[in-house]
Design an enzyme around this catalytic site. Structure first.
Site, short mmCIF file in Angstrom:
data_model
loop_
_atom_site.label_atom_id
_atom_site.label_comp_id
_atom_site.label_asym_id
_atom_site.label_seq_id
_atom_site.Cartn_x
_atom_site.Cartn_y
_atom_site.Cartn_z
N ALA A 161 -18.43 -26.37 28.69
CA ALA A 161 -17.69 -25.65 27.80
C ALA A 161 -16.62 -27.36 27.50
CB ALA A 161 -16.60 -24.60 28.10
N TRP A 162 -15.53 -26.94 27.21
CA TRP A 162 -14.49 -27.71 26.91
C TRP A 162 -13.07 -27.76 27.39
CZ3 TRP A 162 -10.22 -24.54 24.78
CH2 TRP A 162 -11.49 -23.15 23.47
N ASN A 163 -13.32 -25.98 28.41
CA ASN A 163 -11.43 -25.83 28.45
C ASN A 163 -11.41 -26.49 29.91
OD1 ASN A 163 -13.45 -24.48 29.98
ND2 ASN A 163 -12.79 -22.21 29.93
N LYS A 186 -24.78 -32.39 30.19
CA LYS A 186 -23.94 -32.40 28.48
C LYS A 186 -22.30 -32.03 28.12
CE LYS A 186 -24.68 -30.34 24.68
NZ LYS A 186 -22.53 -30.79 24.01
N PRO A 187 -21.77 -32.83 28.23
CA PRO A 187 -19.88 -32.03 28.05
C PRO A 187 -19.82 -31.90 26.96
CG PRO A 187 -19.86 -34.45 28.08
CD PRO A 187 -21.68 -34.21 28.20
N THR A 242 -24.10 -18.71 22.45
CA THR A 242 -25.31 -19.89 22.44
C THR A 242 -25.37 -19.33 23.94
OG1 THR A 242 -22.32 -20.86 21.69
CG2 THR A 242 -24.42 -22.36 22.53
N GLU A 260 -22.80 -18.64 32.63
CA GLU A 260 -21.27 -18.57 32.46
C GLU A 260 -20.88 -18.34 31.40
OE1 GLU A 260 -20.15 -18.09 34.96
OE2 GLU A 260 -21.74 -18.73 37.66
N CYS A 294 -12.13 -17.78 30.42
CA CYS A 294 -13.01 -17.59 30.64
C CYS A 294 -12.38 -15.77 30.89
CB CYS A 294 -14.12 -17.77 30.54
SG CYS A 294 -13.74 -18.35 32.70
N GLU A 396 -13.45 -11.41 21.87
CA GLU A 396 -13.00 -12.84 23.31
C GLU A 396 -12.11 -13.53 21.61
OE1 GLU A 396 -14.92 -15.90 24.83
OE2 GLU A 396 -14.31 -15.64 26.12
N LYS A 466 -22.87 -7.72 32.72
CA LYS A 466 -22.96 -7.31 31.40
C LYS A 466 -23.36 -9.26 30.98
CE LYS A 466 -19.81 -3.95 31.62
NZ LYS A 466 -19.07 -2.75 30.74
N GLU A 473 -21.70 -19.74 40.33
CA GLU A 473 -21.29 -20.93 40.55
C GLU A 473 -20.40 -20.22 41.77
OE1 GLU A 473 -19.94 -22.77 36.81
OE2 GLU A 473 -21.85 -23.56 37.08
P1 NAD Z 1 -19.87 -22.32 23.12
O1 NAD Z 1 -20.65 -22.12 23.31
O2 NAD Z 1 -19.44 -23.52 21.13
O3 NAD Z 1 -19.99 -24.48 23.75
C1 NAD Z 1 -20.93 -25.04 24.69
C2 NAD Z 1 -21.78 -25.39 24.89
O4 NAD Z 1 -23.07 -25.43 24.12
C3 NAD Z 1 -21.07 -26.84 23.81
O5 NAD Z 1 -21.26 -28.12 25.13
C4 NAD Z 1 -22.09 -26.75 23.03
O6 NAD Z 1 -22.22 -28.33 22.83
C5 NAD Z 1 -23.59 -26.53 23.75
N1 NAD Z 1 -23.67 -26.36 22.36
C6 NAD Z 1 -24.02 -25.56 21.39
N2 NAD Z 1 -24.91 -24.91 20.79
C7 NAD Z 1 -25.92 -24.93 21.63
C8 NAD Z 1 -27.45 -24.74 21.61
N3 NAD Z 1 -28.19 -24.63 20.48
N4 NAD Z 1 -28.20 -24.88 22.45
C9 NAD Z 1 -27.74 -25.82 23.14
N5 NAD Z 1 -26.08 -26.15 23.43
C10 NAD Z 1 -25.42 -25.76 22.96
O7 NAD Z 1 -18.24 -23.06 23.81
P2 NAD Z 1 -17.16 -23.19 23.88
O8 NAD Z 1 -16.53 -23.30 22.41
O9 NAD Z 1 -17.42 -25.25 23.96
O10 NAD Z 1 -16.73 -23.17 25.06
C11 NAD Z 1 -15.59 -22.00 24.59
C12 NAD Z 1 -16.46 -20.95 25.67
O11 NAD Z 1 -16.69 -21.15 27.06
C13 NAD Z 1 -15.76 -19.29 25.84
O12 NAD Z 1 -16.39 -18.20 25.17
C14 NAD Z 1 -15.85 -19.54 27.31
O13 NAD Z 1 -14.98 -17.81 27.55
C15 NAD Z 1 -16.99 -20.22 27.71
N6 NAD Z 1 -16.68 -19.92 29.00
C16 NAD Z 1 -16.78 -18.95 30.17
C17 NAD Z 1 -16.43 -19.94 32.07
C18 NAD Z 1 -17.20 -18.89 32.72
O14 NAD Z 1 -17.10 -19.97 33.52
N7 NAD Z 1 -17.99 -17.88 32.27
C19 NAD Z 1 -15.75 -21.22 31.59
C20 NAD Z 1 -15.47 -21.99 30.45
C21 NAD Z 1 -15.60 -20.93 29.47
#
Ligand code: NAD
Length: 499
Positions: A161-163, A186-187, A242, A260, A294, A396, A466, A473
């Site tokens: 994810a990007w955060n 893949k970032p 996703t 995650e 998150c 969220e 859930k 991790e």
């Molecule tokens: P996102 O689901 O939009 O994207 C995450 C990643 O998945 C990106 O690299 C994206 O390019 C890729 N992706 C998108 N569609 C895909 C597909 N169909 N198949 C495979 N990969 C795909 O999430 P985001 O907007 O980047 O991040 C925000 C979300 O991440 C929030 O919901 C946040 O809660 C969650 N998050 C969770 C944790 C944790 O540890 N639980 C940590 C950080 C962020």
């Protein structure tokens, strides 16, 4: 190591173009396709990144196979020694890497400088130390015996994810590499640079070519990874929706998954709590990294006896102590949201909160700080007198938006806190030690804090209940999730056979 700094004619700009990182070096794609990355605090394009086209994708897998063969043949101590060199380089380059994270994510320098790189390095260091101590078991079965070996899975994929881009890359590569796997990472397409910098560091530390490859792109590249037959496991960080797609795709080749995902976590403040501490936790758990965390406690349940006191202090501190602006200014403690569409999404949630009758205590609008007038800022926003059925309380938002709710009864608030399909985190503030544990044990969440919020040391497993996730991790158990057990039975006598 220099990325390809040429500028393609179609882009007509003077920003660097980063290529994919395959087999220990930057590699050009064949399609020429690339995408732009913007600094969320300025809205300026800061660089371009080449998409991992088919040529890059097949090179990444071939390279990972070779990398895996070399890396998995090393002893855990040898791997550990190399990873510890990478840890030292990460720490040495803290400021350079922290700046990459600030420019990519829009988060404040004052956070990135002391959190992002260090918590990433900590996790690689932790697993580098742990891997040589991972042992199988041996047991006599009559005269015969069996023993087990902990073997790496093979090629794993990480999708981030990007955060916390660099931290996520470290949290996935640490255990994967320590256990002897190769990782294709893949970032997020919003924040692609940190992982490339990590790849450079791994190579410099002596990690063999192909053990850590970085492929760039959006959903399509992610989908390719999740469906690829040569990949044994996917560790994914991102949204719940996703995550479901990733798991569905991974099922086609029976991949192992770590998920995650998102959260809507409750913080319970009882009437014997240290209210200043509870306010600190609520602010950290809603406004740190401008709310893009998150585990954030976006549902703050406050006991009715201390409700007025809590929201008075919360309003005063939010209005007086939060400084939005150029994230590179060390005084700034509220950065820009990741993108314009995300800023709009957060503002839409705020509008929905008002529409559904939540009382706006403070904030509620976009900001245009003098030092960063084009950035995607949203004011720290607090809604009070919220109800459980409001959209802002259920979904969220992933921005600086806190919902405060009142409660009276312990069992009732536990039920309300658990009334969600998410279960990432939870917190309790009380001075009553028995209540603290009694309540925490009943909350349906994987990451819990008592009189604290948000701390996540490398030693502590993190992950969701859930729909917030699968697997963990960090912590000892994660190393097991990057290995498979081979049982070996040894016969010590002549075989008795009816044939
Ligand atoms: P996102 O689901 O939009 O994207 C995450 C990643 O998945 C990106 O690299 C994206 O390019 C890729 N992706 C998108 N569609 C895909 C597909 N169909 N198949 C495979 N990969 C795909 O999430 P985001 O907007 O980047 O991040 C925000 C979300 O991440 C929030 O919901 C946040 O809660 C969650 N998050 C969770 C944790 C944790 O540890 N639980 C940590 C950080 C962020």
């Amino acid at each position: 190591m220099e990325p390809n700094m040429t500028t393609t004619s179609s882009q007509q700009s003077n920003v660097p173009v980063y290529q994919n990182f395959i087999h220990g070096r930057y590699m050009a794609n064949q399609s020429g396709e690339s995408f732009a990355v913007r600094n969320p605090a300025t809205d300026e394009v800061i660089y371009h990144v080449e998409v991992a086209d088919e040529s890059i994708q097949s090179a990444a897998i071939e390279s990972a196979k070779q990398g895996f063969a070399v890396w998995s043949a090393m002893t855990p101590i040898e791997r550990s020694r190399i990873l510890l060199k990478a840890v030292a380089l990460l720490r040495e380059r803290n400021d350079e890497l922290a700046k990459v994270e600030v420019l990519d994510t829009g988060k404040p320098w004052q956070e990135a400088e002391c959190v992002d790189v260090q918590t990433g390095a900590d996790v690689i260091e932790y697993f580098a130390g742990l891997a040589p101590a991972q042992v199988g078991q041996q047991q006599m079965v009559g005269d015969d015996f069996y023993y087990t070996r902990k073997e790496p899975l093979g090629i794993c994929a990480g999708i981030g994810a990007w955060n916390y881009p660099l931290q996520i890359a470290c949290w996935k590569s640490g255990p994967a590499l320590a256990a002897g796997n190769a990782l294709v990472f893949k970032p997020s397409e919003e924040t692609p640079l940190g992982a490339l910098k990590l790849a450079e560091i791994f190579v410099e530390a002596g990690v063999p070519e192909g053990v850590f490859n970085v492929v760039q792109g959006a959903a399509q590249v992610g989908q390719w990874l999740t469906a690829h037959a040569d990949i044994e496991k996917v560790s994914f960080t991102g949204e719940v929706g996703t995550g479901k797609k990733v798991m569905t795709s991974a099922a086609s080749t029976l991949k192992d998954v770590t998920m995650e995902l998102g959260g809507k976590s409750p913080l319970l403040v009882f009437d014997d709590a240290d209210i200043s501490d509870a306010v600190s936790a609520a602010m950290l758990g809603n406004f740190y990294t401008q709310g893009e965390i998150c585990t954030n406690c976006t549902r703050v349940y406050v006991h009715k006896n201390v409700y007025e006191q809590f929201i008075d202090e919360l309003k005063t501190r939010t209005e007086n102590n939060i400084i939005a602006g150029d994230p590179m200014n060390p005084e700034v403690n509220l950065g820009a949201l990741i993108s314009k569409p995300h800023q709009q999404l957060v503002l839409n949630y705020i509008a929905k909160g008002v529409e559904e009758g939540a009382k706006l205590l403070t904030g509620g609008e976009a900001l245009r700080p003098d030092s960063a007038p084009n950035g995607y800022f949203v004011a720290p926003t607090i809604f009070v007198d919220c109800h459980d059925d409001m959209t802002i309380v259920k979904e969220e938002i992933f921005g600086p938006v806190m919902s405060v709710l009142v409660f009276d009864d312990e069992q009732d608030v536990i039920k309300r806190a658990n009334n969600t399909h998410l279960g990432l985190a939870a917190g309790v503030f009380t001075k009553d030690i028995q209540r603290a544990h009694r309540v925490i044990h009943q909350l349906e969440a994987g990451i819990c804090w008592i009189n604290a919020y948000g701390n996540s040391p490398a030693e502590m497993p993190v992950g969701g209940y859930k729909h917030s996730g699968i697997g963990r991790e960090n912590g000892v158990e994660t190393l097991d999730q990057y290995t498979q057990t081979k049982s070996v039975y040894v016969g010590m006598n002549k075989i008795e056979s009816p044939f």
